[in-house]
Motif scaffolding. Sequence first.
Motif: not given
Lengths: 173, 173
Positions: B122-136
């Motif tokens: 719950g620390e990170f929001g649920p909207d952004l997928t881990p895959a995209w966060l990694t690329d970002a």
Amino acid sequence: MLRAAADFLGRRPNATQDEIARAVGVSRATLHRHFAGRGELLAALEHLALAHLREALDDARLDEGPAVDALRRLVAACEPVAPYLALLYSQSQERDPDEEPAEWADIDARIVALFHRGRRTGEFGPDLTPAWLTDAFYSLVAGAAWSIQAGRAASRDFTQMVTDLMLRGVSRP
Amino acid sequence: MLRAAADFLGRRPNATQDEIARAVGVSRATLHRHFAGRGELLAALEHLALAHLREALDDARLDEGPAVDALRRLVAACEPVAPYLALLYSQSQERDPDEEPAEWADIDARIVALFHRGRRTGEFGPDLTPAWLTDAFYSLVAGAAWSIQAGRAASRDFTQMVTDLMLRGVSRP
DNA sequence: CTCGTGTGAGACGAATTTGTCTCAAGGTGT
DNA sequence: ACACCTTGAGACAAATTCGTCTCACACGAG
């Protein structure tokens, strides 16, 4: 025609003009009739991207309404230009840093101004400088375009991916 | 020696081996004795970057403590590797997407796991997928490295620039 | 039909880059 | 002093790429 060249060069920045021509669907002779040399092609590509980007900035009306909404509009308007941006972003490394055309200055200035305005109105935090936010914006747009091209993300999620990260980062809504 | 080659290739990705050799400070013959061809040099560079990155991930202890703190440690640990990452990030476009070494899968998996964990707790929001966060994350690290190399940002601000943007975006603290 | 235009295919030389080789110079350890 | 190793410098051929040219073909307008 430039569109196809941009798509292909996005995947293979060092492609031969022969490969580019085949990818575009014309012969090398025809490609060379339109753009004499790789330089002219890149220049034309950059020109096209700049035109699209300027149009996108106009549509986004960056100086109207809350800065947060303006940023949302900016990202949404940049989505069609994102592949071009990704291409130029990778090619920009292999160019003399002082010969870059002054047309980028306009674009940069308008985006920097948006982040300045958001900081002045208190919508944006004071820690991150507008210059870095602008660079980060470019990086995220290009990164999202690459993610989509690589099949790791869906094209329709582009706007939300970039806006959510720019506006709130990983934190909860 | 690889360090110098990386620095130079970061600025001129399409440099001749002659230029690379001169930039490194050896003759072309010597460069060719160590790395037969551009491919081997790039491979060695990638190997070195991977080793440093793995070490950085180990130091960051991504699975200990709050995910937010782990992300902070990750960015801080990645700072020395950032120039390498920026280089490989630009070179990765011109490579067959299926021949990339499996060693990246480890790294990617560990970072993706961090974002998964943050989302689960719950620390990170649920909207952004881990895959995209990694690329970002990769995009921002490379973008910050370029900003610093271009002189638009100070080297000592690297960690804060990336962490603040990843954690909160433009919003106020 | 005929002309003009645009295109594809191919060939050619020039320039660049690369891999390889040789040879001389410098340093090291014995 | 002597053998040994590494490096720098240069030369050379092969490969690649680029710019240019020529020629034949298709297609639409007059």
